[in-house]
Design a protein around this motif. Structure first.
Motif, short mmCIF file in Angstrom:
data_model
loop_
_atom_site.label_atom_id
_atom_site.label_comp_id
_atom_site.label_asym_id
_atom_site.label_seq_id
_atom_site.Cartn_x
_atom_site.Cartn_y
_atom_site.Cartn_z
N ASN A 170 9.05 8.04 8.18
CA ASN A 170 8.65 9.22 8.22
C ASN A 170 9.38 10.04 7.27
OD1 ASN A 170 6.88 9.04 10.52
ND2 ASN A 170 8.31 8.54 11.83
N GLN A 171 10.16 9.55 6.52
CA GLN A 171 11.11 10.40 5.66
C GLN A 171 10.77 10.50 4.35
OE1 GLN A 171 15.13 9.01 6.69
NE2 GLN A 171 14.94 8.66 8.50
N THR A 172 9.97 9.64 3.68
CA THR A 172 9.94 9.17 2.33
C THR A 172 8.66 8.61 1.96
OG1 THR A 172 10.96 8.46 0.24
CG2 THR A 172 10.98 7.16 2.15
N ASP A 173 8.12 8.63 0.80
CA ASP A 173 7.00 7.91 0.34
C ASP A 173 7.31 6.42 -0.13
OD1 ASP A 173 4.75 7.14 -0.84
OD2 ASP A 173 4.56 8.79 -2.30
N LEU A 174 6.85 5.71 0.74
CA LEU A 174 7.42 4.08 0.72
C LEU A 174 6.60 3.75 -0.55
CD1 LEU A 174 7.45 2.92 4.18
CD2 LEU A 174 9.38 3.31 2.74
N SER A 175 5.46 4.02 -0.75
CA SER A 175 4.46 3.64 -1.84
C SER A 175 5.26 3.93 -3.21
CB SER A 175 3.10 4.22 -1.70
OG SER A 175 2.24 3.65 -3.07
N ALA A 176 5.69 5.16 -3.24
CA ALA A 176 6.46 5.48 -4.56
C ALA A 176 7.77 4.86 -4.77
CB ALA A 176 6.66 6.96 -4.31
N ARG A 232 8.54 -11.31 -1.45
CA ARG A 232 6.84 -11.60 -1.01
C ARG A 232 6.42 -10.40 -0.30
NH1 ARG A 232 4.83 -16.28 3.38
NH2 ARG A 232 2.44 -15.82 3.01
N LEU A 233 6.94 -9.75 0.56
CA LEU A 233 6.60 -8.48 1.28
C LEU A 233 6.30 -7.34 0.15
CD1 LEU A 233 8.67 -8.08 4.45
CD2 LEU A 233 6.26 -8.53 4.33
N LEU A 234 7.17 -7.35 -0.85
CA LEU A 234 6.98 -6.33 -1.82
C LEU A 234 5.84 -6.62 -2.78
CD1 LEU A 234 10.76 -5.88 -2.92
CD2 LEU A 234 9.31 -4.31 -1.82
N LEU A 235 5.57 -7.68 -3.01
CA LEU A 235 4.23 -8.27 -3.67
C LEU A 235 2.97 -7.61 -3.13
CD1 LEU A 235 5.46 -11.77 -4.96
CD2 LEU A 235 5.04 -9.63 -6.42
N ASP A 236 3.26 -7.56 -1.99
CA ASP A 236 1.74 -7.04 -1.27
C ASP A 236 1.73 -5.60 -1.56
OD1 ASP A 236 1.03 -9.56 -0.29
OD2 ASP A 236 2.00 -9.44 1.66
N HIS A 237 2.59 -4.99 -2.06
CA HIS A 237 2.51 -3.41 -1.97
C HIS A 237 2.89 -3.03 -3.43
CE1 HIS A 237 1.96 -3.58 2.48
NE2 HIS A 237 3.12 -4.24 2.41
N VAL A 238 2.74 -3.45 -4.30
CA VAL A 238 3.25 -2.92 -5.64
C VAL A 238 2.08 -3.11 -6.40
CG1 VAL A 238 5.79 -3.41 -5.45
CG2 VAL A 238 4.26 -5.20 -6.59
N ARG A 239 1.97 -2.05 -7.58
CA ARG A 239 1.18 -2.17 -8.52
C ARG A 239 1.02 -3.24 -9.34
NH1 ARG A 239 2.64 3.70 -8.60
NH2 ARG A 239 1.23 4.61 -7.16
N ASP A 240 -0.13 -3.78 -9.87
CA ASP A 240 -0.20 -4.93 -11.00
C ASP A 240 0.73 -4.76 -11.82
OD1 ASP A 240 -1.82 -5.96 -9.29
OD2 ASP A 240 -3.89 -5.45 -10.50
N ARG A 241 0.95 -3.76 -12.44
CA ARG A 241 1.77 -3.25 -13.70
C ARG A 241 3.23 -3.73 -13.56
NH1 ARG A 241 4.93 0.80 -13.20
NH2 ARG A 241 4.38 2.47 -11.90
N LEU A 242 3.79 -3.83 -12.07
CA LEU A 242 5.25 -3.99 -12.07
C LEU A 242 5.68 -5.60 -11.89
CD1 LEU A 242 6.30 -1.26 -11.18
CD2 LEU A 242 6.92 -1.97 -9.10
#
Length: 379
Positions: free
Chosen positions: A62-68, A94-104
């Motif tokens: 509730n404090q920040t943009d997690l996707s960013a 493994r968790l991060l890989l589900d939520h990052v853009r391909d370029r990363l």
């Protein structure tokens, strides 16, 4: 993965997804806050397990943009993928890989390292495999081995870094996935084969040098030359046992292993002059010299005795070993050669332009060599 593990993983993924859904209202925050929050989360990744990481994500929801934050790549070490890979936090990765853009997946940090480089340095085989699989599954990636072939600012691929760090299992994994980088040099002109010489890791040596390699493809400095310069007799002997073809490599001046051994006067090398490789003692470098001529130039008399039985040819200028010894003023070599029952008979031999050893000693002002030649009654 068994059913219990799968259930645990589904629970973790669901909690992450719920946190991200809650965080959507925080979109549009400025870069400074994203950077600050990413740093905090990076510290959490380094010191926490996956459950603590998820708890922190829920707290931040509730404090920040997690996707960013997940897709932010301006940290000192790069992105959070870099941080997780470097810290060997496979479950978090493994968790991060589900939520990052391909370029990363293959994004570079300031040193040109991708997350795979970081995993290779840390020895994280599971992390490396996850990154490789994710990269290969990208629809817009034509080269399925691209992530394995990216070089950092030092010119190192992930394989180079794994070898430098001495991670045997990582080296095996990367070689199995893509053999090509084993041939590539970095900015220091060293391939993974050459870098392995500094590890003192005999298991990595065996894995690398037992490969079915094409010596003509190896870039940069010859690994066998490197082992000879280090005067590592045990390793040189093992490389000969594992892969004789590597001994045929030469440097930019055409020097093979025996030219180099003669130059540095490393006598043990010539104890492994096996019939399969003794032909190398009869090869000329770009100056036309055989290893025996290099030994004479350097005044290494004991090597002349070892090499002469299998290397009796003149150099590219038609000069015998006595010509060379006279030209370079190697008085002890001249003396020993004149005493040799066969080599001494070359005292009046002429090279391609008609010079005898005496001519060369005089032309190059070598009085010590001249004296021995003039005292010989056969002159």
């Amino acid at each position: 993965m068994d059913s219990l593990e799968e259930e645990i993983w589904k629970s973790r993924r669901e909690r992450m997804n719920n946190a991200l859904a809650t965080a959507q209202a925080a979109e549009g925050q400025d870069r400074a806050k994203t950077y600050a929050d990413a740093r905090k989360l990076a510290d959490v990744i380094k010191g926490a397990d996956v459950e603590e990481f998820i708890s922190e994500i829920k707290r931040l929801a509730n404090q920040t943009d997690l996707s960013a934050i997940f897709n932010f790549s301006g940290l000192w070490s790069g992105s959070l993928l870099h941080v997780a890979a470097a810290a060997n936090k496979d479950d978090i990765l493994r968790l991060l890989l589900d939520h990052v853009r391909d370029r990363l997946i293959a994004a570079k940090n300031e040193w040109g390292d991708t997350p795979l480089h970081m995993a290779a340095k840390a020895g994280g085989s599971r992390a490396a495999m996850m990154l490789i699989c994710r990269a290969r599954n990208l629809l817009n990636v034509e080269d399925k081995n691209l992530i394995l072939r990216i070089k950092n600012r030092h010119g190192n691929t992930a394989l180079h870094e794994a070898v430098l760090s001495g991670h045997l299992n990582m080296v095996r994994l990367l070689l199995r996935e893509d053999l090509e980088p084993v041939y590539w040099k970095n900015v220091a002109e060293k391939s993974p084969l050459h870098l392995a010489l500094d590890t003192k890791n005999s298991a990595i040596h065996e894995v690398l040098f037992s490969l079915s390699l094409e010596p003509s493809k190896i870039e940069g400095m010859s690994p066998v030359h490197g082992a000879i310069v280090r005067q590592d007799y045990e390793l040189v002997a093992k490389i000969l046992q594992w892969n004789k073809k590597l001994f045929a490599m030469s440097d930019s001046e055409g020097h093979n292993v025996f030219h180099l051994g003669a130059y540095i006067k490393w006598s043990p090398l010539f104890d492994i002059l096996l019939p399969e490789i003794e032909y190398l003692a009869r090869e000329r470098d770009m100056n036309g010299d055989l290893p025996i001529h290099i030994a004479v130039k350097m005044g290494h008399v004991n090597l002349i005795k070892k090499l002469y039985p299998i290397s009796q040819l003149p150099n590219g200028q038609g000069q015998t070993v006595l010509h060379v010894a006279a030209k370079y003023g190697r008085a002890s070599a001249v003396r020993q050669i004149l005493r040799h029952p066969e080599l001494g008979e070359h005292i009046n031999a002429v090279d391609h332009v008609g010079n005898t050893p005496l001519h060369l000693a005089a032309m190059h002002a070598q009085p010590a060599a001249l004296i021995h030649l003039l005292q010989d009654k056969r002159i």
